[in-house]
Design a protein around this motif. Structure first.
Motif, PDB file in Angstrom:
ATOM      1  N   SER A 107       0.616  -1.401  -0.168  1.00  0.00           N
ATOM      2  CA  SER A 107       0.171   0.029  -0.195  1.00  0.00           C
ATOM      3  C   SER A 107       1.053   1.371   0.135  1.00  0.00           C
ATOM      4  O   SER A 107       2.128   1.529   1.024  1.00  0.00           O
ATOM      5  CB  SER A 107      -0.991   0.272   1.194  1.00  0.00           C
ATOM      6  OG  SER A 107      -1.636   1.048   1.119  1.00  0.00           O
ATOM      7  N   GLY A 108       0.340   2.082  -0.898  1.00  0.00           N
ATOM      8  CA  GLY A 108       1.444   3.621  -0.985  1.00  0.00           C
ATOM      9  C   GLY A 108       1.296   4.928   0.093  1.00  0.00           C
ATOM     10  O   GLY A 108      -0.016   4.403   0.824  1.00  0.00           O
ATOM     11  N   SER A 109       2.146   5.677   0.481  1.00  0.00           N
ATOM     12  CA  SER A 109       1.819   6.453   1.728  1.00  0.00           C
ATOM     13  C   SER A 109       2.462   7.936   0.848  1.00  0.00           C
ATOM     14  O   SER A 109       3.155   8.091  -0.209  1.00  0.00           O
ATOM     15  CB  SER A 109       1.814   6.149   2.862  1.00  0.00           C
ATOM     16  OG  SER A 109       3.691   5.772   2.730  1.00  0.00           O
ATOM     17  N   VAL A 110       2.108   8.803   1.245  1.00  0.00           N
ATOM     18  CA  VAL A 110       2.681  10.321   0.984  1.00  0.00           C
ATOM     19  C   VAL A 110       3.006  11.242   1.915  1.00  0.00           C
ATOM     20  O   VAL A 110       1.815  10.917   2.813  1.00  0.00           O
ATOM     21  CB  VAL A 110       2.217  10.802  -0.619  1.00  0.00           C
ATOM     22  CG1 VAL A 110       0.925  10.947  -0.334  1.00  0.00           C
ATOM     23  CG2 VAL A 110       2.751  12.190  -1.352  1.00  0.00           C
ATOM     24  N   VAL A 119       7.223  12.965  -0.607  1.00  0.00           N
ATOM     25  CA  VAL A 119       7.907  11.784  -1.081  1.00  0.00           C
ATOM     26  C   VAL A 119       6.505  10.495  -0.518  1.00  0.00           C
ATOM     27  O   VAL A 119       5.857  10.412  -0.736  1.00  0.00           O
ATOM     28  CB  VAL A 119       8.572  11.705   0.732  1.00  0.00           C
ATOM     29  CG1 VAL A 119       9.515  10.053   0.770  1.00  0.00           C
ATOM     30  CG2 VAL A 119       9.560  12.652   0.516  1.00  0.00           C
ATOM     31  N   VAL A 120       6.311  10.204  -2.292  1.00  0.00           N
ATOM     32  CA  VAL A 120       5.718   9.081  -1.856  1.00  0.00           C
ATOM     33  C   VAL A 120       6.753   7.480  -1.944  1.00  0.00           C
ATOM     34  O   VAL A 120       7.708   7.382  -2.539  1.00  0.00           O
ATOM     35  CB  VAL A 120       4.862   9.359  -3.711  1.00  0.00           C
ATOM     36  CG1 VAL A 120       4.414   8.002  -3.972  1.00  0.00           C
ATOM     37  CG2 VAL A 120       4.648  10.844  -4.119  1.00  0.00           C
ATOM     38  N   THR A 121       5.918   6.562  -1.493  1.00  0.00           N
ATOM     39  CA  THR A 121       6.599   5.195  -1.283  1.00  0.00           C
ATOM     40  C   THR A 121       5.116   3.865  -2.138  1.00  0.00           C
ATOM     41  O   THR A 121       3.985   4.639  -1.701  1.00  0.00           O
ATOM     42  CB  THR A 121       6.608   5.112   0.093  1.00  0.00           C
ATOM     43  OG1 THR A 121       7.463   5.922   0.272  1.00  0.00           O
ATOM     44  CG2 THR A 121       6.914   3.084   0.048  1.00  0.00           C
ATOM     45  N   GLY A 122       5.432   3.512  -2.779  1.00  0.00           N
ATOM     46  CA  GLY A 122       4.482   2.396  -3.072  1.00  0.00           C
ATOM     47  C   GLY A 122       4.959   1.652  -3.879  1.00  0.00           C
ATOM     48  O   GLY A 122       5.802   1.558  -4.322  1.00  0.00           O
ATOM     49  N   GLY A 123       3.802   0.406  -3.825  1.00  0.00           N
ATOM     50  CA  GLY A 123       4.171  -0.206  -4.452  1.00  0.00           C
ATOM     51  C   GLY A 123       3.319  -0.690  -5.874  1.00  0.00           C
ATOM     52  O   GLY A 123       2.346  -0.279  -6.301  1.00  0.00           O
TER      53      GLY A 123
END
Length: 176
Positions: A107-110, A119-123
């Protein structure tokens, strides 16, 4: 040695990013009781990010265009505590939305520590026929001319061998 100080702070919806000038002690930085929203609102969670210098707060009740976080008892790695009742003033970024598309395994986060910087993290996963794409998508509504840049600081495949991992910037005339 010197105690930690706040470099910048910003909010995207119900997430506040606080960037500090040095690495922090995980226990004190991740304690949500060390952060209070002045003027109302609740801090539900605090998470020290992998860089050791950024704390992401999960909050509720933010209203208006600006906010103030009062910080206490946050320590650096040497045990120096931030100055008592440190106030960090920030803005709430308008018009930013984020969501998982499809059902990505991660699951992503920002979050944002400074206006206009995310700053974006995701799959995700992409299928050759584009019928089952999965990703974390962040969008911002902008009217008129604009300048934006995307810097991909790292891409790490969960299996270590994904040569098709990607990230980028898309500009569209509408959301259709």
């Amino acid at each position: 040695t010197f105690p930690p100080t706040v470099v910048s702070v910003s909010a995207l919806g119900d997430v506040i990013g606080i960037c500090f000038d040095e690495q922090l002690d995980d226990t004190s930085a991740s304690d949500p009781t060390n952060y209070v929203l002045a003027g109302g609102g609740t801090v539900a969670s605090a998470e020290l990010q992998p860089d050791g210098q950024t704390v992401v707060l999960g909050v509720s009740g933010l209203e208006g265009a600006t906010f103030t976080v009062v910080i206490n008892n946050v320590e650096d790695l040497a045990g120096n505590a931030i100055a008592a009742d440190t106030q960090a003033n920030g803005t709430i970024e308008p018009g930013v939305a984020a969501q998982d598309i499809g059902e990505p395994a991660i699951s992503g986060s920002v979050y944002s520590c400074a206006p206009g910087r995310y700053v974006v993290t995701g799959g995700g996963d992409a299928f050759a026929d584009n019928t089952g794409d999965q990703m974390f998508f962040v969008s911002e509504t902008i009217t008129g001319d604009f300048d934006k840049r995307a810097r991909i600081s790292s891409i790490t495949a969960s299996d270590g061998i994904d040569n098709w991992a990607r990230g980028g910037l898309m500009a569209r005339g509408d959301n259709a």
